[in-house]
Design an enzyme around this catalytic site. Structure first.
Site, PDB file in Angstrom:
ATOM      1  CE1 TYR A 198      60.893  -4.973  81.394  1.00  0.00           C
ATOM      2  CE2 TYR A 198      60.783  -5.682  79.097  1.00  0.00           C
ATOM      3  CZ  TYR A 198      60.152  -5.283  80.265  1.00  0.00           C
ATOM      4  OH  TYR A 198      58.770  -5.192  80.304  1.00  0.00           O
TER       5      TYR A 198
ATOM      6  CB  THR B 237      57.143  -8.117  78.442  1.00  0.00           C
ATOM      7  OG1 THR B 237      57.548  -7.456  77.237  1.00  0.00           O
ATOM      8  CG2 THR B 237      58.382  -8.770  79.039  1.00  0.00           C
TER       9      THR B 237
ATOM     10  CD  GLU C 135      61.626  -6.300  74.300  1.00  0.00           C
ATOM     11  OE1 GLU C 135      62.831  -6.518  74.432  1.00  0.00           O
ATOM     12  OE2 GLU C 135      61.114  -5.869  73.254  1.00  0.00           O
TER      13      GLU C 135
ATOM     14  CE  LYS D 101      58.394  -6.964  83.201  1.00  0.00           C
ATOM     15  NZ  LYS D 101      57.263  -6.782  84.119  1.00  0.00           N
TER      16      LYS D 101
END
Ligand code: NAP
Ligand code: F7E
Length: 343
Positions: free
Chosen positions: A152, A124, A126, A156
């Protein structure tokens, strides 16, 4: 061809199941929880999917799912994927979104399928963190510096590196798609775009009088999920396992999304309908995400078909249909209902 999708009950799981079925795949989907209400939705919408029970935090269940499905392609989409939720449940997020990836990769090894199963890992944007110092002018690409800003993002990043490690250590075909935000009518209402389009449709239909949001200034690179799952599949057809960014190459603020969504129902002055709720602010924010998908475009031939205004339009129209205003030709709502709602 056989494919196993973890995260089948999520947004991307649905789009991907449809895509693979259309291509003639035998599709298996992993569903977790002893009484998952989304199971019925998958059974109803995608009756062609064979559901297998398993949880990415339970290694034996994943080995069983892999052994049963013997997949040529395994798409690991399962995750705690909501950034705000990850701040409140960081340990669970590490277990599912981080260590879950390891469990999936190990399951392929234990099932002795490393030579035949191609794995897609859902990485991702992010992981980049959206700060000024590491953002190239054209946007983040496959070699940009990572700086996750949430539990998160950090989980990831572990998943991303362990996937690359298995690619290098065991010669496994593991590709990581570094995907920027992608949305659509299947997006969960806990994410900001769907929260906005749901509220706009309900306000226009006189069912709700305002919408509560957190920060309006962060910018995201928003695309349509249907376009992005096509890119996932293309990554696994590529001769080599690699990392690929998928993004629209444009960035807009949450406020711009709000403005565009209200414009769809004929409301120019949206401010009376939006209130800020401090409870919706995050401990750390990802300021600006902008991606550069040049590699996927040139090496995979990936391109998106839905642009920003097309995305907003299809989401608002879908939610108008879902929440009452079935005749989308009447997009301009009665002003009395709107003024009444705001009062
Ligand atoms: P989503 O709608 O939140 O779906 C996540 C899926 O993971 C759901 O099916 C969920 O099942 C499942 N799941 C959660 N915990 C699990 C567990 N312990 N074991 C097995 N399955 C579990 O996410 P999405 O938008 O489809 O995204 C798909 C993947 O891409 C995720 O990994 C996400 O982090 C990543 N990603 C998404 C975006 C985006 O903009 N959408 C961008 C980049 C990366 P239940 O719902 O049934 O609990
Ligand atoms: O937030 C702000 C919020 O939760 C977008 C996931 O799919 O994409 C997604 O993560 C922005 C943030 O998505 C509300 O603070 C304001 O700045 O829709 P979101 P996200 O955090 O960008 C990435 C690429 C993923 O990988 C993730 O899995 O909107 N915002 N007010 C709000 N966000 C939410 N959810 N709710 C609000 O009320």
């Amino acid at each position: 061809m056989r494919a196993l999708i973890t995260g089948i009950t999520g947004q991307d799981g649905g789009h991907l199941a449809e895509l693979l079925h259309d291509k003639g795949y035998e599709v298996y989907g992993l569903v977790h929880g002893q009484n998952n209400p989304k199971r019925l939705a998958v059974e109803t919408e995608f009756p062609f999917v064979t559901l297998l029970e398993g949880d990415v935090t339970d290694p034996t269940s994943i080995v069983r799912a892999v052994e049963t499905s013997q997949p040529d392609e395994l798409y690991n989409l399962a995750a705690i994927s909501h950034v705000g939720y990850s701040f409140k449940n960081p340990t669970l997020t590490a277990e599912v979104t981080g260590k879950g990836v390891l469990n999936v990769l190990e399951a392929v090894r234990l099932a002795r399928l490393t030579d035949t199963t191609r794995v897609y890992q859902a990485s991702t944007s992010e992981m980049f963190g959206g700060l000024d110092y590491n953002r190239p002018g054209r946007g983040y690409n496959e070699s940009s510096l990572f700086h996750p800003r949430s539990p998160y993002g950090a989980a990831k990043l572990y998943g991303h590196w362990i996937a690359k490690n298995y690619r290098e250590s065991y010669d496994m075909f593991v590709s990581c798609g570094i995907l920027f935000n992608h949305e659509g009518e299947r997006r969960g209402v806990e994410f900001v775009t769907r929260k906005i389009t749901t509220a706009v449709a309900r306000i226009a239909s006189g069912l709700q009088d305002h919408l509560q949001l957190g920060d309006l200034w962060p910018k995201r690179d928003w695309g349509y999920a249907g376009d992005y799952v096509r890119g996932m599949w293309q990554m696994l057809q590529h001769p080599e396992p690699e990392d690929f960014v998928l993004a629209s190459g444009e960035t807009r603020s949450v406020e711009q999304f709000v403005e565009a969504a209200f414009a769809e129902v004929g409301v120019d002055d949206w401010r009376p309908f939006v209130r800020q709720n401090p409870a919706l602010l995050r401990p750390a924010q990802v300021d600006i995400l902008l991606g550069d998908a040049s590699k996927a475009e040139s090496e995979l031939g990936w391109c998106r078909e839905v642009d920003f205004s097309g995305l907003v339009q299809r989401m608002v129209r879908h939610d108008l249909w879902l929440h009452g205003s079935h005749d989308v030709r009447h997009r301009r709502p009665r002003s009395r209902a709107l003024v009444g709602g705001a009062a």
